[in-house]
Design a protein around this motif. Structure first.
Motif, PDB file in Angstrom:
ATOM      1  N   PHE A 132       0.702  -1.063  -0.182  1.00  0.00           N
ATOM      2  CA  PHE A 132      -0.209  -0.272  -0.079  1.00  0.00           C
ATOM      3  C   PHE A 132       0.915   1.221   0.222  1.00  0.00           C
ATOM      4  N   GLY A 133       0.966   1.717  -1.413  1.00  0.00           N
ATOM      5  CA  GLY A 133       2.564   2.249  -1.447  1.00  0.00           C
ATOM      6  C   GLY A 133       3.226   2.038  -0.792  1.00  0.00           C
ATOM      7  N   SER A 134       4.027   2.778  -0.080  1.00  0.00           N
ATOM      8  CA  SER A 134       5.087   2.897   0.407  1.00  0.00           C
ATOM      9  C   SER A 134       5.107   1.658   1.621  1.00  0.00           C
ATOM     10  N   LEU A 135       3.680   1.245   2.462  1.00  0.00           N
ATOM     11  CA  LEU A 135       4.003   0.309   2.947  1.00  0.00           C
ATOM     12  C   LEU A 135       3.561  -1.144   3.206  1.00  0.00           C
ATOM     13  N   ARG A 142       5.253 -12.142   8.934  1.00  0.00           N
ATOM     14  CA  ARG A 142       4.770 -11.520   9.922  1.00  0.00           C
ATOM     15  C   ARG A 142       5.791  -9.802  10.178  1.00  0.00           C
ATOM     16  N   GLU A 143       5.732  -9.249   9.472  1.00  0.00           N
ATOM     17  CA  GLU A 143       6.841  -8.254   9.253  1.00  0.00           C
ATOM     18  C   GLU A 143       5.896  -6.817   8.312  1.00  0.00           C
ATOM     19  N   ALA A 144       6.116  -5.632   9.011  1.00  0.00           N
ATOM     20  CA  ALA A 144       5.886  -4.238   7.616  1.00  0.00           C
ATOM     21  C   ALA A 144       6.503  -3.878   7.418  1.00  0.00           C
ATOM     22  N   ARG A 145       6.688  -3.309   6.720  1.00  0.00           N
ATOM     23  CA  ARG A 145       8.892  -2.546   6.382  1.00  0.00           C
ATOM     24  C   ARG A 145       7.992  -0.996   5.689  1.00  0.00           C
ATOM     25  N   VAL A 146       8.225  -0.103   5.342  1.00  0.00           N
ATOM     26  CA  VAL A 146       8.029   1.328   5.250  1.00  0.00           C
ATOM     27  C   VAL A 146       9.107   1.626   4.424  1.00  0.00           C
ATOM     28  N   GLY A 147       8.973   1.134   2.610  1.00  0.00           N
ATOM     29  CA  GLY A 147      10.803   1.485   2.491  1.00  0.00           C
ATOM     30  C   GLY A 147      11.532   0.566   2.954  1.00  0.00           C
ATOM     31  N   ASP A 208       6.951   7.030   8.290  1.00  0.00           N
ATOM     32  CA  ASP A 208       6.307   8.285   6.805  1.00  0.00           C
ATOM     33  C   ASP A 208       4.940   8.737   6.758  1.00  0.00           C
ATOM     34  N   PRO A 209       5.112   9.740   7.257  1.00  0.00           N
ATOM     35  CA  PRO A 209       4.505  11.226   7.853  1.00  0.00           C
ATOM     36  C   PRO A 209       3.153  10.883   6.785  1.00  0.00           C
ATOM     37  N   GLU A 210       3.062  10.806   5.962  1.00  0.00           N
ATOM     38  CA  GLU A 210       1.571  10.416   5.173  1.00  0.00           C
ATOM     39  C   GLU A 210       1.258   8.971   4.584  1.00  0.00           C
ATOM     40  N   LEU A 211       1.799   8.450   6.166  1.00  0.00           N
ATOM     41  CA  LEU A 211       1.052   7.136   5.792  1.00  0.00           C
ATOM     42  C   LEU A 211      -0.033   6.840   7.157  1.00  0.00           C
ATOM     43  N   ASN A 212      -1.394   7.242   6.443  1.00  0.00           N
ATOM     44  CA  ASN A 212      -2.102   6.995   6.996  1.00  0.00           C
ATOM     45  C   ASN A 212      -3.382   6.016   6.662  1.00  0.00           C
TER      46      ASN A 212
END
Length: 226
Positions: A132-135, A142-147, A208-212
């Motif tokens: 989902f975008g950068s996510l 079981r891992e979430a990454r932003v970039g 990521d401040p734009e990630l919500n």
């Protein structure tokens, strides 16, 4: 390879009691008697951490937050402190469960088994890799990454993210999320979901401040809106 459990308690007799019970079940057990010793053992990648609250120096809540900087395995608090405030504080610090001392061996071993079983079930439930975008959400790992940056979600925080992400635009009531993630027999209420969502948003926003991606449906609950 057998699952690895790390026990952290300054009372050596209690550690020995728990260690013997777990080794009888075939678990590999790491023992630490202070927060500093526990942090030094983290490179051995425990599958579950059992953590006392009241310890000299770094207390259990502080240690839990420190562990969450680099690990997402289940954390089970064990403590003689039994108030609701203590349990909530443990969950807010990043814990996944809270067991009051004195406890029976059967319940203790069952809770360890249940957390490991849930981890295995979640890893095998889906091999989907969601973006989902950068996510990016790795359901199997079981891992979430932003970039390239890993987001340090707790086990239950990740469960909430995965539940919502697998059902985009579907609205989930807080009570429904609580029952799905914590189980019908859990000793708590849906207010815990609100606190977990706040922490998820803060962690994603820090990466990521734009990630919500989690939207609030006022008076109902939450939905995935990415």
């Amino acid at each position: 390879m057998s699952e690895r459990v790390m026990l952290v308690d300054d009372e050596r007799d209690i550690v020995a009691f728990m260690r013997d019970a777990l080794e009888d079940e075939g678990y590999e057990v790491l023992c630490a008697y202070s927060g500093e010793e526990a942090l030094a053992l983290l490179p051995y990648k425990p599958d579950v951490v059992v953590l006392d609250v009241m310890m000299p120096g770094m207390n259990g809540y502080e240690l839990c937050e420190a562990i969450r900087e680099s690990a997402s395995c289940p954390i089970l608090f064990v403590s003689a402190r039994r108030s609701e405030e203590d349990r909530v504080r443990g969950l807010m610090a990043g814990g996944d469960d809270y067991l009051v001392k004195p406890f029976g061996l059967r319940e203790f071993k069952t809770r360890i088994y249940a957390h490991l079983r849930r981890e295995k079930r979640d890893r095998s439930a889906s091999d989907r890799f969601l973006r989902f975008g950068s996510l990016a959400i790795d359901a199997q790992g079981r891992e979430a990454r932003v970039g390239e940056r890993a987001v340090p979600l707790t086990g239950r925080e990740f469960d909430i993210v995965l539940l919502l992400a697998l059902h985009p635009s579907q609205v989930f009531a807080r009570e429904d999320i609580y029952e799905r993630i914590w189980g019908l027999e859990a000793d708590g209420d849906s207010a815990t979901v609100t606190e977990h969502v706040k922490k998820i948003r803060a962690k994603l926003g820090a990466a990521d401040p734009e990630l919500n991606p989690i939207g609030t449906v006022w008076g109902v609950g939450y939905k995935w809106q990415a």
